[in-house]
Design a protein around this motif. Structure first.
Motif, PDB file in Angstrom:
ATOM      1  N   PHE A 282       0.825  -1.206   0.000  1.00 32.47           N
ATOM      2  CA  PHE A 282       0.000   0.000   0.000  1.00 32.47           C
ATOM      3  C   PHE A 282       0.867   1.267   0.000  1.00 32.47           C
ATOM      4  O   PHE A 282       0.617   2.198  -0.760  1.00 32.47           O
ATOM      5  N   VAL A 283       1.889   1.297   0.831  1.00 32.84           N
ATOM      6  CA  VAL A 283       2.787   2.455   0.896  1.00 32.84           C
ATOM      7  C   VAL A 283       3.513   2.629  -0.441  1.00 32.84           C
ATOM      8  O   VAL A 283       3.681   3.753  -0.931  1.00 32.84           O
ATOM      9  N   THR A 284       3.920   1.535  -1.041  1.00 37.38           N
ATOM     10  CA  THR A 284       4.583   1.587  -2.343  1.00 37.38           C
ATOM     11  C   THR A 284       3.627   2.119  -3.407  1.00 37.38           C
ATOM     12  O   THR A 284       4.017   2.938  -4.248  1.00 37.38           O
ATOM     13  N   ALA A 285       2.377   1.679  -3.362  1.00 38.85           N
ATOM     14  CA  ALA A 285       1.376   2.176  -4.309  1.00 38.85           C
ATOM     15  C   ALA A 285       1.174   3.678  -4.144  1.00 38.85           C
ATOM     16  O   ALA A 285       1.071   4.406  -5.148  1.00 38.85           O
ATOM     17  N   LEU A 286       1.135   4.146  -2.919  1.00 41.46           N
ATOM     18  CA  LEU A 286       0.993   5.592  -2.685  1.00 41.46           C
ATOM     19  C   LEU A 286       2.191   6.349  -3.256  1.00 41.46           C
ATOM     20  O   LEU A 286       2.018   7.396  -3.893  1.00 41.46           O
ATOM     21  N   GLY A 287       3.388   5.832  -3.028  1.00 40.54           N
ATOM     22  CA  GLY A 287       4.583   6.480  -3.570  1.00 40.54           C
ATOM     23  C   GLY A 287       4.544   6.539  -5.088  1.00 40.54           C
ATOM     24  O   GLY A 287       4.845   7.579  -5.689  1.00 40.54           O
TER      25      GLY A 287
ATOM     26  N   ALA B 285       1.785   1.407 -12.310  1.00 43.64           N
ATOM     27  CA  ALA B 285       2.373   0.673 -11.189  1.00 43.64           C
ATOM     28  C   ALA B 285       1.488   0.787  -9.960  1.00 43.64           C
ATOM     29  O   ALA B 285       1.215  -0.221  -9.291  1.00 43.64           O
ATOM     30  N   ALA B 286       1.035   1.991  -9.672  1.00 40.41           N
ATOM     31  CA  ALA B 286       0.156   2.191  -8.516  1.00 40.41           C
ATOM     32  C   ALA B 286      -1.124   1.376  -8.670  1.00 40.41           C
ATOM     33  O   ALA B 286      -1.585   0.739  -7.711  1.00 40.41           O
ATOM     34  N   ALA B 287      -1.692   1.374  -9.872  1.00 37.56           N
ATOM     35  CA  ALA B 287      -2.924   0.616 -10.112  1.00 37.56           C
ATOM     36  C   ALA B 287      -2.697  -0.879  -9.903  1.00 37.56           C
ATOM     37  O   ALA B 287      -3.525  -1.557  -9.270  1.00 37.56           O
ATOM     38  N   CYS B 288      -1.601  -1.403 -10.426  1.00 34.67           N
ATOM     39  CA  CYS B 288      -1.301  -2.831 -10.241  1.00 34.67           C
ATOM     40  C   CYS B 288      -1.089  -3.167  -8.768  1.00 34.67           C
ATOM     41  O   CYS B 288      -1.579  -4.197  -8.278  1.00 34.67           O
ATOM     42  N   LEU B 289      -0.363  -2.320  -8.069  1.00 32.09           N
ATOM     43  CA  LEU B 289      -0.110  -2.563  -6.643  1.00 32.09           C
ATOM     44  C   LEU B 289      -1.405  -2.539  -5.845  1.00 32.09           C
ATOM     45  O   LEU B 289      -1.629  -3.405  -4.973  1.00 32.09           O
ATOM     46  N   LEU B 290      -2.256  -1.574  -6.145  1.00 35.02           N
ATOM     47  CA  LEU B 290      -3.555  -1.521  -5.446  1.00 35.02           C
ATOM     48  C   LEU B 290      -4.404  -2.722  -5.820  1.00 35.02           C
ATOM     49  O   LEU B 290      -5.093  -3.292  -4.954  1.00 35.02           O
ATOM     50  N   ARG B 291      -4.364  -3.124  -7.072  1.00 45.76           N
ATOM     51  CA  ARG B 291      -5.130  -4.297  -7.517  1.00 45.76           C
ATOM     52  C   ARG B 291      -4.661  -5.550  -6.784  1.00 45.76           C
ATOM     53  O   ARG B 291      -5.461  -6.449  -6.452  1.00 45.76           O
ATOM     54  N   SER B 292      -3.377  -5.611  -6.475  1.00 49.09           N
ATOM     55  CA  SER B 292      -2.841  -6.797  -5.780  1.00 49.09           C
ATOM     56  C   SER B 292      -3.418  -6.940  -4.364  1.00 49.09           C
ATOM     57  O   SER B 292      -3.395  -8.027  -3.814  1.00 49.09           O
ATOM     58  N   LEU B 293      -3.918  -5.859  -3.820  1.00 50.72           N
ATOM     59  CA  LEU B 293      -4.467  -5.885  -2.457  1.00 50.72           C
ATOM     60  C   LEU B 293      -5.911  -6.369  -2.405  1.00 50.72           C
ATOM     61  O   LEU B 293      -6.429  -6.603  -1.322  1.00 50.72           O
ATOM     62  N   ARG B 294      -6.568  -6.493  -3.538  1.00 48.99           N
ATOM     63  CA  ARG B 294      -7.967  -6.928  -3.573  1.00 48.99           C
ATOM     64  C   ARG B 294      -8.099  -8.400  -3.255  1.00 48.99           C
ATOM     65  O   ARG B 294      -7.366  -9.223  -3.553  1.00 48.99           O
TER      66      ARG B 294
END
Length: 155
Positions: free
Chosen positions: A7-12, A146-155
């Motif tokens: 999540f922190v990486t996605a925000l960055g 990248a942010a979208a993929c990282l956030l998608r990984s959290l679903r």
């Protein structure tokens, strides 16, 4: 812990995408409307000012977090969203960090060596404006993706 790191990486990555987006859609267009001597001088100043702990902390910190996610990938491959997490980390590392180091920074360094008031400065600025902005568009898309993929990984 991996979810928090993701999540922190996605925000960055999202914030960096926003910074790059602002340059692509506003800053570079504004500088391009100025006489070349003023545009080049302004960008030389921007390139000095951006070397600060806030910008570098976010840019390099996000890259370091992405690297950590890549290192963790083989150990978490059986978890849900691991493919999205790896894709997001690689998108940022390649499309944002590597492009910056391989394309934008050398262009910045070349611009720093010219006198904006010279004919060489004018020619360098015209080429810089086109080329740097194209690479920046790629960094923008890669960071947001990248942010979208990282956030998608959290679903």
């Amino acid at each position: 812990m991996l979810e928090t790191l993701t999540f922190v990486t996605a925000l960055g990555a999202a914030v960096m995408g926003g910074v790059f987006y602002a340059f692509s859609t506003g800053v570079m267009q504004a500088l391009g409307r100025l006489p070349s001597t003023q545009g080049a001088a302004a960008m030389q100043s921007v390139n000095i000012a951006v070397i600060n702990p806030l910008f570098l902390g976010l840019f390099l910190g996000t890259a370091a977090l992405c690297l950590g996610l890549c290192v963790a990938a083989p150990f978490t491959w059986d978890e849900s969203g691991s493919g999205w997490r790896l894709a997001g980390a690689l998108l940022y590392l390649v499309g944002s960090f590597a492009v910056t180091m391989a394309a934008n920074v050398p262009l910045n360094n070349a611009l720093a060596t010219v006198d904006p008031d010279s004919s060489v400065g004018e020619t360098t600025w015209a080429r810089y404006l086109r080329t740097w902005t194209r690479w920046n568009h790629l960094r923008t898309v890669a960071s947001i993706a990248a942010a979208a993929c990282l956030l998608r990984s959290l679903r």
